[in-house]
Design an enzyme around this catalytic site. Structure first.
Site, PDB file in Angstrom:
ATOM      1  N   ASP A   1     -37.058   4.023 -67.259  1.00  0.00           N
ATOM      2  CA  ASP A   1     -35.984   4.940 -67.656  1.00  0.00           C
ATOM      3  C   ASP A   1     -36.396   6.376 -67.322  1.00  0.00           C
ATOM      4  OD1 ASP A   1     -33.417   4.312 -69.765  1.00  0.00           O
ATOM      5  OD2 ASP A   1     -33.917   6.433 -69.438  1.00  0.00           O
TER       6      ASP A   1
ATOM      7  N   ASN B   1     -29.904  -1.535 -63.368  1.00  0.00           N
ATOM      8  CA  ASN B   1     -28.936  -1.333 -64.450  1.00  0.00           C
ATOM      9  C   ASN B   1     -28.686   0.133 -64.784  1.00  0.00           C
ATOM     10  OD1 ASN B   1     -27.536  -2.207 -67.112  1.00  0.00           O
ATOM     11  ND2 ASN B   1     -29.259  -0.919 -67.784  1.00  0.00           N
TER      12      ASN B   1
ATOM     13  N   TYR C   1     -17.548   7.545 -60.028  1.00  0.00           N
ATOM     14  CA  TYR C   1     -18.077   6.378 -60.750  1.00  0.00           C
ATOM     15  C   TYR C   1     -17.468   5.095 -60.178  1.00  0.00           C
ATOM     16  CZ  TYR C   1     -19.373   3.347 -64.695  1.00  0.00           C
ATOM     17  OH  TYR C   1     -19.896   2.337 -65.479  1.00  0.00           O
TER      18      TYR C   1
ATOM     19  N   LYS D   1     -19.424   1.966 -58.315  1.00  0.00           N
ATOM     20  CA  LYS D   1     -19.437   0.612 -58.887  1.00  0.00           C
ATOM     21  C   LYS D   1     -18.813  -0.399 -57.920  1.00  0.00           C
ATOM     22  CE  LYS D   1     -21.725   1.540 -62.611  1.00  0.00           C
ATOM     23  NZ  LYS D   1     -23.092   1.050 -62.772  1.00  0.00           N
TER      24      LYS D   1
ATOM     25  N   THR E   1     -22.506   1.067 -76.423  1.00  0.00           N
ATOM     26  CA  THR E   1     -23.674   1.862 -76.028  1.00  0.00           C
ATOM     27  C   THR E   1     -23.254   3.327 -76.019  1.00  0.00           C
ATOM     28  OG1 THR E   1     -23.164   1.949 -73.673  1.00  0.00           O
ATOM     29  CG2 THR E   1     -24.367  -0.002 -74.434  1.00  0.00           C
TER      30      THR E   1
HETATM   31  N1  LIG Z   1     -21.296   0.754 -71.876  1.00  0.00           N
HETATM   32  C1  LIG Z   1     -20.234   0.380 -71.177  1.00  0.00           C
HETATM   33  O1  LIG Z   1     -19.124   0.296 -71.717  1.00  0.00           O
HETATM   34  C2  LIG Z   1     -20.378   0.021 -69.707  1.00  0.00           C
HETATM   35  C3  LIG Z   1     -19.280  -0.528 -69.050  1.00  0.00           C
HETATM   36  C4  LIG Z   1     -19.378  -0.864 -67.719  1.00  0.00           C
HETATM   37  C5  LIG Z   1     -20.568  -0.665 -67.039  1.00  0.00           C
HETATM   38  N2  LIG Z   1     -21.630  -0.121 -67.685  1.00  0.00           N
HETATM   39  C6  LIG Z   1     -22.863   0.065 -66.911  1.00  0.00           C
HETATM   40  O2  LIG Z   1     -23.946  -0.501 -67.619  1.00  0.00           O
HETATM   41  C7  LIG Z   1     -25.142   0.155 -67.234  1.00  0.00           C
HETATM   42  C8  LIG Z   1     -25.944   0.499 -68.478  1.00  0.00           C
HETATM   43  O3  LIG Z   1     -25.186   1.404 -69.244  1.00  0.00           O
HETATM   44  P1  LIG Z   1     -25.237   1.461 -70.843  1.00  0.00           P
HETATM   45  O4  LIG Z   1     -23.868   1.287 -71.333  1.00  0.00           O
HETATM   46  O5  LIG Z   1     -26.316   0.605 -71.347  1.00  0.00           O
HETATM   47  O6  LIG Z   1     -25.567   3.019 -70.998  1.00  0.00           O
HETATM   48  P2  LIG Z   1     -26.706   3.809 -71.798  1.00  0.00           P
HETATM   49  O7  LIG Z   1     -26.362   5.235 -71.578  1.00  0.00           O
HETATM   50  O8  LIG Z   1     -26.853   3.278 -73.175  1.00  0.00           O
HETATM   51  O9  LIG Z   1     -28.044   3.443 -70.991  1.00  0.00           O
HETATM   52  C9  LIG Z   1     -28.239   3.868 -69.678  1.00  0.00           C
HETATM   53  C10 LIG Z   1     -29.705   4.208 -69.495  1.00  0.00           C
HETATM   54  O10 LIG Z   1     -29.892   4.600 -68.123  1.00  0.00           O
HETATM   55  C11 LIG Z   1     -30.794   5.683 -68.126  1.00  0.00           C
HETATM   56  N3  LIG Z   1     -30.656   6.499 -66.916  1.00  0.00           N
HETATM   57  C12 LIG Z   1     -29.671   7.356 -66.623  1.00  0.00           C
HETATM   58  N4  LIG Z   1     -29.939   7.976 -65.468  1.00  0.00           N
HETATM   59  C13 LIG Z   1     -31.123   7.494 -65.026  1.00  0.00           C
HETATM   60  C14 LIG Z   1     -31.942   7.770 -63.898  1.00  0.00           C
HETATM   61  N5  LIG Z   1     -31.572   8.688 -62.993  1.00  0.00           N
HETATM   62  N6  LIG Z   1     -33.091   7.086 -63.752  1.00  0.00           N
HETATM   63  C15 LIG Z   1     -33.484   6.174 -64.677  1.00  0.00           C
HETATM   64  N7  LIG Z   1     -32.767   5.888 -65.784  1.00  0.00           N
HETATM   65  C16 LIG Z   1     -31.586   6.548 -65.947  1.00  0.00           C
HETATM   66  C17 LIG Z   1     -30.456   6.472 -69.378  1.00  0.00           C
HETATM   67  O11 LIG Z   1     -31.497   7.343 -69.754  1.00  0.00           O
HETATM   68  C18 LIG Z   1     -30.172   5.367 -70.372  1.00  0.00           C
HETATM   69  O12 LIG Z   1     -31.326   5.014 -71.092  1.00  0.00           O
HETATM   70  C19 LIG Z   1     -24.724   1.369 -66.396  1.00  0.00           C
HETATM   71  O13 LIG Z   1     -24.923   1.073 -65.026  1.00  0.00           O
HETATM   72  C20 LIG Z   1     -23.254   1.506 -66.701  1.00  0.00           C
HETATM   73  O14 LIG Z   1     -22.541   2.109 -65.646  1.00  0.00           O
HETATM   74  C21 LIG Z   1     -21.570   0.222 -69.013  1.00  0.00           C
END
Ligand SMILES: NC(=O)c1ccc[n+]([C@@H]2O[C@H](COP(=O)([O-])OP(=O)(O)OC[C@H]3O[C@@H](n4cnc5c(N)ncnc54)[C@H](O)[C@@H]3O)[C@@H](O)[C@H]2O)c1
Length: 251
Positions: free
Chosen positions: A33, A86, A152, A156, A187
């Site tokens: 992270d 991720n 975004y 994706k 999240t």
């Molecule tokens: N939460 C949702 O509703 C949702 C829906 C669709 C897709 N997603 C996707 O799921 C994945 C995880 O998201 P989440 O919901 O767990 O979000 P989150 O914000 O809880 O976790 C994302 C993590 O990625 C880390 N991160 C961000 N930029 C980074 C970088 N440059 N290098 C390394 N780490 C980095 C952040 O510090 C964080 O810990 C993402 O790709 C997001 O696009 C989430």
């Protein structure tokens, strides 16, 4: 075969839940992270529960960070054979004509260049092992347009294109590559089941199950995808059915 996993964005949310489930299954896990403290917190939780993990501070959009991350995993556990791309960021949330070049580059760097950087480095090594599992986190926004989220949405969609192409190129070497498309997940990036704001109310009312997924439900999907050798190039939607009806873009 020993299973050595890199999970990016594992300091929080879906990545943290995935890292914990992988470790509970006996995998050696690199908790990667950009937020060092978050990576260390999750790693400490895994170790306290009896698992094996290492925290790695890494910006997944930067080549030298990714190379350093992979070297560290190799020196600590061995060559990784599981890769969960991720890490992701949302936004910018305005129209195409208002998106700056810097905003565009930032989201493309984190959400899609990272997939290239890790896969480019690890695919030849997985080929040498005759085994590899890659899961890339896309989104339901990788399937449809969404006004105000062009960058975004584009990243994706690109994650899905990358997933299918890796699957087609590398399946012959024992490597599979699949995508996960979450709907709304509890999240920091998603929505909270118990929140009462208008946005969350709208998400809940439009989702046929009237619920928002937990990060653990997505982690279960990650486990399934790394354990199934015949799942390759698949795009797996977990969204409570919100994409089954028109009007999704109104959320
Ligand atoms: N939460 C949702 O509703 C949702 C829906 C669709 C897709 N997603 C996707 O799921 C994945 C995880 O998201 P989440 O919901 O767990 O979000 P989150 O914000 O809880 O976790 C994302 C993590 O990625 C880390 N991160 C961000 N930029 C980074 C970088 N440059 N290098 C390394 N780490 C980095 C952040 O510090 C964080 O810990 C993402 O790709 C997001 O696009 C989430």
């Amino acid at each position: 075969m020993e299973r050595i996993a890199i999970v990016t964005g594992a300091g929080n949310g879906i990545g943290a839940a995935t890292a914990k489930k992988f470790a509970a299954l006996g995998m050696k896990v690199a908790v990667v992270d950009v937020l060092k403290d978050s990576a260390e917190r999750v790693t400490n939780e895994i170790i306290a529960a009896g698992g094996q993990a290492i925290a790695i501070s890494c910006d997944v959009s930067i080549k030298k960070d990714v190379e350093h991350c992979i070297e560290t995993v190799e020196q600590t556990f061995g060559v990784p054979n599981i890769l969960i791309n991720n890490a992701g960021i949302g936004g910018p949330f305005h129209r195409v004509d208002e998106v700056t070049e810097e905003e565009f580059d930032l989201v493309f760097g984190v959400n899609i260049k990272s997939v290239y950087l890790f896969a480019h480095n690890l695919l030849p090594k997985m080929k040498n092992m005759g085994f590899g599992r890659i899961v890339n986190t896309s989104s339901i926004q990788g399937l449809y347009g969404s006004p105000g989220s062009s960058s975004y949405v584009a990243t994706k969609h690109a994650v899905i294109g990358y997933t299918k192409t890796i699957a087609a190129e590398w399946g012959q070497y024992g490597i599979t590559c699949n995508a996960v498309c979450p709907g709304y997940v509890q999240t920091a990036m998603g929505a909270q089941d118990d929140a009462v704001d208008d946005y969350t109310k709208k998400v809940l009312s439009m989702t046929p199950t009237h619920s928002i997924a937990s990060p653990e439900e997505l982690a279960d999907m990650m486990v399934f995808l790394v354990e199934q050798p015949y799942m390759n190039g698949s795009v797996n939607v977990m969204d409570g059915g919100i994409t089954c009806h028109v009007g999704i873009m109104d959320v």
